[in-house]
Design an enzyme around this catalytic site. Structure first.
Site, short mmCIF file in Angstrom:
data_model
loop_
_atom_site.label_atom_id
_atom_site.label_comp_id
_atom_site.label_asym_id
_atom_site.label_seq_id
_atom_site.Cartn_x
_atom_site.Cartn_y
_atom_site.Cartn_z
N TYR A 1 -3.77 12.29 0.87
CA TYR A 1 -3.01 11.54 -0.14
C TYR A 1 -1.92 12.44 -0.74
CZ TYR A 1 -2.36 8.43 -4.22
OH TYR A 1 -1.84 7.61 -5.17
N GLU B 1 0.84 -1.21 0.00
CA GLU B 1 0.00 0.00 0.00
C GLU B 1 0.87 1.25 0.00
OE1 GLU B 1 -3.15 -0.31 -1.13
OE2 GLU B 1 -3.38 -1.76 0.49
N HIS B 2 0.45 2.25 -0.78
CA HIS B 2 1.19 3.52 -0.89
C HIS B 2 2.61 3.31 -1.41
CE1 HIS B 2 -1.83 6.22 0.74
NE2 HIS B 2 -2.09 5.34 1.67
N GLY C 1 -13.75 1.70 -2.57
CA GLY C 1 -12.36 1.25 -2.56
C GLY C 1 -12.12 -0.02 -3.35
N ASP D 1 -4.81 0.35 -10.08
CA ASP D 1 -6.22 0.03 -10.27
C ASP D 1 -6.50 -0.35 -11.72
OD1 ASP D 1 -6.24 0.84 -7.71
OD2 ASP D 1 -7.56 2.57 -7.99
N SER E 1 -12.42 0.00 -6.56
CA SER E 1 -11.96 0.54 -7.83
C SER E 1 -12.97 0.41 -8.97
CB SER E 1 -10.64 -0.14 -8.22
OG SER E 1 -9.99 0.64 -9.15
N SER E 2 -14.18 0.84 -8.68
CA SER E 2 -15.20 0.87 -9.73
C SER E 2 -14.82 1.87 -10.82
CB SER E 2 -16.56 1.24 -9.14
OG SER E 2 -16.55 2.58 -8.66
N SER E 3 -14.08 2.92 -10.46
CA SER E 3 -13.73 3.94 -11.47
C SER E 3 -12.79 3.36 -12.52
CB SER E 3 -13.11 5.17 -10.80
OG SER E 3 -11.92 4.85 -10.12
N ASP F 1 2.98 2.46 -4.95
CA ASP F 1 3.02 2.61 -6.42
C ASP F 1 3.66 3.94 -6.84
OD1 ASP F 1 0.77 4.01 -5.52
OD2 ASP F 1 -0.59 3.20 -7.02
P1 ADP Z 1 -13.81 3.54 -6.37
O1 ADP Z 1 -13.00 3.56 -7.63
O2 ADP Z 1 -13.02 3.06 -5.20
O3 ADP Z 1 -15.10 2.80 -6.50
P2 ADP Z 1 -13.94 6.35 -6.91
O4 ADP Z 1 -14.39 7.51 -6.11
O5 ADP Z 1 -12.56 6.35 -7.47
O6 ADP Z 1 -14.18 5.06 -6.01
O7 ADP Z 1 -14.90 6.14 -8.15
C1 ADP Z 1 -16.30 6.10 -7.96
C2 ADP Z 1 -16.97 6.93 -9.04
O8 ADP Z 1 -16.81 6.29 -10.32
C3 ADP Z 1 -18.46 7.06 -8.85
O9 ADP Z 1 -18.77 8.13 -8.02
C4 ADP Z 1 -18.94 7.30 -10.29
O10 ADP Z 1 -18.73 8.64 -10.64
C5 ADP Z 1 -17.97 6.47 -11.12
N1 ADP Z 1 -18.49 5.12 -11.43
C6 ADP Z 1 -17.94 3.94 -11.11
N2 ADP Z 1 -18.66 2.90 -11.60
C7 ADP Z 1 -19.71 3.45 -12.26
C8 ADP Z 1 -20.83 2.92 -12.99
N3 ADP Z 1 -21.02 1.62 -13.13
N4 ADP Z 1 -21.70 3.81 -13.52
C9 ADP Z 1 -21.53 5.14 -13.38
N5 ADP Z 1 -20.50 5.69 -12.72
C10 ADP Z 1 -19.60 4.88 -12.16
MG MG Z 2 -11.29 4.81 -8.04
#
Ligand code: ADP
Ligand code: MG
Length: 386
Positions: free
Chosen positions: A225, A41-42, A130, A178, A132-134, A44
Site C-alpha cells: 500500500y 479503488e485506490h 476488509g 471507511d 472495515s470493522s476498525s 481516495d
Molecule cells: P477491517 O477494518 O477490514 O476489519 P482491520 O485490520 O483494519 O480490518 O481492523 C481489524 C481490527 O480492528 C481487529 O484486529 C481488532 O483489533 C479491531 N476490531 C474491529 N472490530 C472490533 C471489535 N468489535 N472488538 C474488538 N476489536 C475490534
Molecule cells: Mg480497517
C-alpha cells in the site's frame, strides 16, 4: 430480519454484554456500520471519487459515564475480559484497544476532559476481512462518547476525527472512506464520495451485493500500500512537469498520463486511478437514472486493478472469473485495497443467493480454503439505538 432489526440485535447484544461486564444499564447504545466499496479503488489518496455503501453488519457500543479516575473500562465480545485505558497515559499497545485509545487521544488532544467510562462493544462485522470493522469501532465509540458527554457529533467531522485516530495513533495510513461510510451511510443509497474536500452525494442503490472473503492472509498489504502511494506521487510529479496546474492524480486526463515522461510502473498506476474515476462517474450516473449496477464497469475495474495496479491475487481472480459466466450475474471485482480480502459480485438477487450455496465448495476445491460469504445491502451510518 430487516436492516433495522439486525442493528437492534447487535445493540441488544452490547446492552446485555454491558450488564454482564459492569452491572446495570448503559446510558446510551449506538451503532456504526461496516462498509463495502462498490467501485472506486485506490482513488481516495489520489483526490478521486469512490462509491461505498454502509452495510447491515454493525458494531454497537454501550457506554456509561463513571465517577472517579479518568480511565475507560472497556470490554468487547470474544476478546477476553475488561481492559483499562488510562486517559492520562494513552499509548499504542498493538492490540484492539488502540482503536478506542486513538479516539480518546483525539478527544484529549482537542482539550476535552473525558471522564471515566464503562464501555461494552458487540459486533457482527467480521474483523480483518476488509469490511472495515476498525472504522465501525472507531466511529461507534467516538459517537457514543461524544453523545454521552453532550458534545457535538456531526458525522463528517466525527469520521475525520476517527481517520486521524487511525492514522496518527494506530499507525495505519488510511484514507477517509471507511470512517465516512461508517458514519454517513444512508439506507438504500450508495454514497458518491469525494475526499479533499469531503463531499458526499447519495445515489439510489436498492440491490444486494454478494461479498466473498478469500480467507487468505493480507500480510503483504501494508508495505504494498505504501509503495503504491509513493508510485502515485511519482506519477503526479511527472504529469505536473507538463501540466503544473494538475493538483491531484485523479484530476489528470488519460492523454496527460500517456504524454508525461515516466517509467512503465507509475504510468500504469496513474492509468488505473484516472480510468477508475471515470468508471465511478459512469456507475453513479447509471444508478441515478434507475438502472442496475453496470456489471461491465465492475469487470473493467477488476482488470485495471489486476493489470495496472498489481493488487489482485490468484484467489480474487479465481472468484471473479468463476462467477462471471453464471446466468443472472452482471459482474464482479475485488473490493478494498486488494492483496487478499474480499471480492464482490453484482447481479440478480436469485443468482447471488444461489452462489452463496455453490461458490464456497467450488472455491474450497480449487483453492483449498473455506471462504465466507455475505449478502449485504445499503444501510445507515452511525445512529443511536437506545
Ligand atoms: P477491517 O477494518 O477490514 O476489519 P482491520 O485490520 O483494519 O480490518 O481492523 C481489524 C481490527 O480492528 C481487529 O484486529 C481488532 O483489533 C479491531 N476490531 C474491529 N472490530 C472490533 C471489535 N468489535 N472488538 C474488538 N476489536 C475490534
Ligand atoms: Mg480497517
Amino acid at each position: 430480519m430487516t436492516a433495522r432489526e439486525a442493528g437492534r440485535a447487535v445493540a441488544e447484544d452490547a446492552r446485555r454484554f454491558f450488564a454482564k461486564s459492569f452491572g446495570g444499564d448503559p446510558t446510551l447504545v449506538v451503532s456504526a456500520a461496516g462498509r463495502v466499496n462498490l467501485i472506486g479503488e485506490h482513488v481516495d489518496y489520489n483526490g478521486g471519487i469512490a462509491l461505498p455503501i454502509a452495510i447491515q453488519r454493525r458494531t454497537a457500543v454501550a457506554v456509561r459515564v463513571r465517577d472517579g479516575a479518568r480511565v475507560t473500562h472497556i470490554n468487547s465480545g470474544g476478546t477476553g475480559g475488561v481492559l483499562r485505558i488510562d486517559h492520562g497515559k494513552l499509548a499504542r499497545r498493538r492490540k484492539w484497544t488502540d482503536y478506542p485509545s486513538g479516539v480518546l487521544d483525539q478527544l484529549v488532544g482537542v482539550g476535552i476532559n473525558v471522564p471515566g467510562l464503562d464501555v461494552a462493544v458487540a459486533s457482527d462485522i467480521p474483523s480483518g476481512s476488509g469490511l472495515s470493522s476498525s472504522a465501525a469501532l472507531e466511529v461507534a465509540f467516538d459517537f457514543a462518547v461524544r453523545s454521552a458527554l453532550g458534545l457535538d457529533a456531526e458525522p463528517v467531522a466525527l469520521a475525520l476525527e476517527c481517520q486521524r485516530a487511525e492514522r496518527q495513533f494506530v499507525g495505519v495510513p488510511c484514507g477517509a472512506m471507511d470512517q465516512l461510510s461508517a458514519a454517513c451511510g444512508e439506507q438504500g443509497h450508495a454514497m458518491l464520495m469525494q475526499f479533499a474536500p469531503v463531499q458526499m452525494t447519495p445515489v439510489p442503490f436498492a440491490e444486494r451485493v454478494l461479498v466473498v472473503d478469500t480467507a487468505t492472509p493480507r500480510s503483504l498489504r501494508a508495505s504494498a500500500y505504501s509503495e503504491r502511494v509513493a508510485e502515485c506521487q511519482t506519477a503526479l510529479a511527472a504529469i505536473q512537469r507538463l501540466a503544473p496546474e494538475t493538483a491531484t492524480l485523479a484530476s489528470a486526463s488519460l492523454e496527460q498520463v500517456e504524454a508525461a515522461e515516466m517509467p512503465d510502473v507509475p504510468r500504469r498506476r496513474a492509468r488505473h486511478v484516472v480510468s477508475e474515476c471515470q468508471r465511478v462517474r459512469r456507475v453513479a450516473e447509471a444508478l441515478a437514472s434507475g438502472a442496475g449496477f453496470p456489471g461491465a464497469e465492475a469487470n473493467a475495474s477488476h482488470a485495471s486493478l489486476r493489470d495496472d495496479y498489481d493488487c489482485s491475487t490468484p484467489e480474487l481472480d479465481w472468484i471473479v472469473e468463476h462467477v462471471r459466466p453464471v446466468r443472472g450475474i452482471a459482474g464482479a471485482r475485488l473490493t478494498g485495497a486488494g492483496w487478499g480480502g474480499c471480492a464482490i459480485v453484482f447481479g440478480e438477487a436469485s443468482a447471488l443467493e444461489a452462489l452463496t450455496e455453490s461458490l464456497p465448495p467450488a472455491y474450497e476445491r480449487a483453492i483449498g480454503r473455506a471462504p465466507r460469504t455475505w449478502l449485504v445491502g445499503a444501510d445507515d451510518g452511525v445512529r443511536i439505538e437506545a
